[in-house]
Design an enzyme around this catalytic site. Structure first.
Site, PDB file in Angstrom:
ATOM      1  N   SER A   8       0.669  -1.162  -0.077  1.00  0.00           N
ATOM      2  CA  SER A   8       0.081  -0.048  -0.139  1.00  0.00           C
ATOM      3  C   SER A   8       0.917   1.277  -0.036  1.00  0.00           C
ATOM      4  CB  SER A   8      -0.977   0.137   1.409  1.00  0.00           C
ATOM      5  OG  SER A   8      -1.694   1.136   1.236  1.00  0.00           O
ATOM      6  N   HIS A  33      -1.224  -1.161  -4.308  1.00  0.00           N
ATOM      7  CA  HIS A  33      -2.529  -0.576  -3.878  1.00  0.00           C
ATOM      8  C   HIS A  33      -2.536   0.861  -3.519  1.00  0.00           C
ATOM      9  CE1 HIS A  33      -6.295  -1.240  -1.094  1.00  0.00           C
ATOM     10  NE2 HIS A  33      -5.883  -0.246  -0.271  1.00  0.00           N
ATOM     11  N   ASP A  35      -4.667   4.167  -2.147  1.00  0.00           N
ATOM     12  CA  ASP A  35      -5.647   4.472  -1.271  1.00  0.00           C
ATOM     13  C   ASP A  35      -6.150   6.230  -1.576  1.00  0.00           C
ATOM     14  OD1 ASP A  35      -6.188   2.202   0.623  1.00  0.00           O
ATOM     15  OD2 ASP A  35      -4.007   2.694   1.252  1.00  0.00           O
ATOM     16  N   MET A  37      -8.409   9.025  -0.542  1.00  0.00           N
ATOM     17  CA  MET A  37      -9.437   9.328   0.460  1.00  0.00           C
ATOM     18  C   MET A  37      -9.699  10.792   0.285  1.00  0.00           C
ATOM     19  SD  MET A  37      -7.211   7.897   3.834  1.00  0.00           S
ATOM     20  CE  MET A  37      -6.308   6.237   3.613  1.00  0.00           C
ATOM     21  N   HIS A  66      -8.365   1.700  -4.214  1.00  0.00           N
ATOM     22  CA  HIS A  66      -9.161   1.494  -3.073  1.00  0.00           C
ATOM     23  C   HIS A  66      -9.769   2.958  -2.783  1.00  0.00           C
ATOM     24  CE1 HIS A  66      -9.710   0.522   1.450  1.00  0.00           C
ATOM     25  NE2 HIS A  66     -10.881   0.843   0.993  1.00  0.00           N
ATOM     26  N   MET A  68     -12.095   5.466  -0.984  1.00  0.00           N
ATOM     27  CA  MET A  68     -12.584   5.835   0.357  1.00  0.00           C
ATOM     28  C   MET A  68     -13.153   7.291   0.208  1.00  0.00           C
ATOM     29  SD  MET A  68      -9.939   3.994   2.680  1.00  0.00           S
ATOM     30  CE  MET A  68      -8.560   3.922   1.408  1.00  0.00           C
ATOM     31  N   MET A 139     -12.320  -5.079   5.060  1.00  0.00           N
ATOM     32  CA  MET A 139     -11.187  -4.217   5.914  1.00  0.00           C
ATOM     33  C   MET A 139     -11.171  -4.897   7.203  1.00  0.00           C
ATOM     34  SD  MET A 139     -10.572  -1.559   3.925  1.00  0.00           S
ATOM     35  CE  MET A 139      -9.696  -0.643   5.300  1.00  0.00           C
ATOM     36  N   ASP A 177      -7.353  -5.898   3.935  1.00  0.00           N
ATOM     37  CA  ASP A 177      -6.447  -4.493   4.163  1.00  0.00           C
ATOM     38  C   ASP A 177      -6.448  -4.189   5.427  1.00  0.00           C
ATOM     39  OD1 ASP A 177      -5.478  -2.211   3.454  1.00  0.00           O
ATOM     40  OD2 ASP A 177      -7.120  -1.438   2.291  1.00  0.00           O
TER      41      ASP A 177
HETATM   42  C1  DX5 Z   1      -6.410   2.229   5.471  1.00  0.00           C
HETATM   43  C2  DX5 Z   1      -5.877   1.811   4.029  1.00  0.00           C
HETATM   44  C3  DX5 Z   1      -4.874   0.937   3.879  1.00  0.00           C
HETATM   45  C4  DX5 Z   1      -3.578   1.010   4.757  1.00  0.00           C
HETATM   46  C5  DX5 Z   1      -2.790  -0.101   5.287  1.00  0.00           C
HETATM   47  O1  DX5 Z   1      -7.641   2.867   5.394  1.00  0.00           O
HETATM   48  O2  DX5 Z   1      -7.030   1.229   3.134  1.00  0.00           O
HETATM   49  O3  DX5 Z   1      -4.577   0.515   2.557  1.00  0.00           O
HETATM   50  O4  DX5 Z   1      -2.578   1.758   3.797  1.00  0.00           O
HETATM   51  O5  DX5 Z   1      -1.825  -0.007   5.868  1.00  0.00           O
HETATM   52  P1  DX5 Z   1      -1.519  -0.883   6.956  1.00  0.00           P
HETATM   53  O6  DX5 Z   1      -0.909  -2.327   6.216  1.00  0.00           O
HETATM   54  O7  DX5 Z   1      -0.030  -0.326   7.646  1.00  0.00           O
HETATM   55  O8  DX5 Z   1      -2.193  -1.128   8.041  1.00  0.00           O
HETATM   56 ZN    ZN Z   2      -6.632   0.390   1.131  1.00  0.00          ZN
END
Ligand code: DX5
Ligand code: ZN
Length: 231
Positions: A8, A33, A35, A37, A66, A68, A139, A177
């Site tokens: 990620s 991956h 993220d 947000m 991903h 969010m 999640m 995740d």
């Molecule tokens: C959290 C994200 C994850 C995050 C995971 O909302 O969706 O993808 O980057 O990070 P770790 O592996 O450090 O928990």
């Molecule tokens: Zn994620």
């Protein structure tokens, strides 16, 4: 069964993104991956297309995006245009009809479609989407931040989702995740996960190649041991 490891990007050093992505490539990552947000769907803001677009041009890793965000459907065309491989939307980001339409348009645009369940969302919420998806993301932390503690109590949901998919859509991945690493990947794989998002435990390790191959072999072993009948 083919295990997928997706470091990620959120856990990488943003001052050196290109080097960090090369590290993930050299480490043998399967997907990257990313993220996205918006500070509304989750209480944090990460990065958007200003960052994703140049990344898509420099890496051979398939982008596992991903979303969010509220209204993730607004961004499907843009995600397709930068060559995104996989788009994940949260089960409760939009109403179910709009989510189904979104998943269809993700697939029509040639990308893999996935639905994410936050910790409080039940597996049953997936029912209308099962034939429309290529992956479910369970999640294992509340979405929004890296480096949180793995929620072991999500493992029954992983197993339940795997069973639901085995009936209707056996080729689909079950991704986990949040807090995945040395002490947690075996439990997740044993429960039926075959795709693993790994932030802190991949980018923050001294030897990412060693970490990724270790995660891959322990996931393979646990997935087989706990799910495939021995002969
Ligand atoms: C959290 C994200 C994850 C995050 C995971 O909302 O969706 O993808 O980057 O990070 P770790 O592996 O450090 O928990
Ligand atoms: Zn994620």
């Amino acid at each position: 069964m083919e295990i997928k490891i997706a470091p990620s990007l959120l856990a990488s050093d943003f001052l050196h993104l290109e080097q960090e992505i090369r590290r993930a490539e050299d480490a043998g990552a399967d997907w990257l991956h990313c993220d996205v947000m918006d500070g509304v769907y989750v209480p944090n803001i990460s990065f958007g297309f200003a960052v994703l677009e140049p990344i898509s041009k420099m890496t051979r890793l398939p982008l596992d995006v991903h979303m969010m965000t509220i209204c993730p459907d607004k961004y499907i065309d843009k995600l397709a245009s930068i060559g995104t491989a996989s788009v994940t939307v949260h089960s409760n980001a939009m109403d179910p009809e709009r989510t189904a339409l979104t998943l269809r348009s993700v697939r029509e645009a040639g990308m893999r479609a996935a639905v994410a369940l936050s910790p409080k969302r039940p597996a049953e919420e997936l029912a209308p989407f099962l034939p429309l998806i290529d992956m479910v993301l369970v999640m294992t932390v509340e979405p929004g931040f890296g480096g949180q503690k793995f929620m072991a109590d999500m493992m029954p949901k992983v197993t339940e989702v795997r069973k639901m998919l085995d009936h209707i859509n056996p080729a689909a991945y079950v991704q986990v995740d949040g807090g995945i690493g040395t002490n947690t990947i075996e439990a997740a794989a044993g429960a039926g996960a075959d795709a693993f998002v790994i932030g802190t435990a991949s980018f923050r390790s001294d030897d990412m190649k060693e970490a990724v191959s270790r995660f891959r072999s322990s996931a393979e072993e646990s997935y087989r041991r706990d799910r495939e009948p021995s002969v």
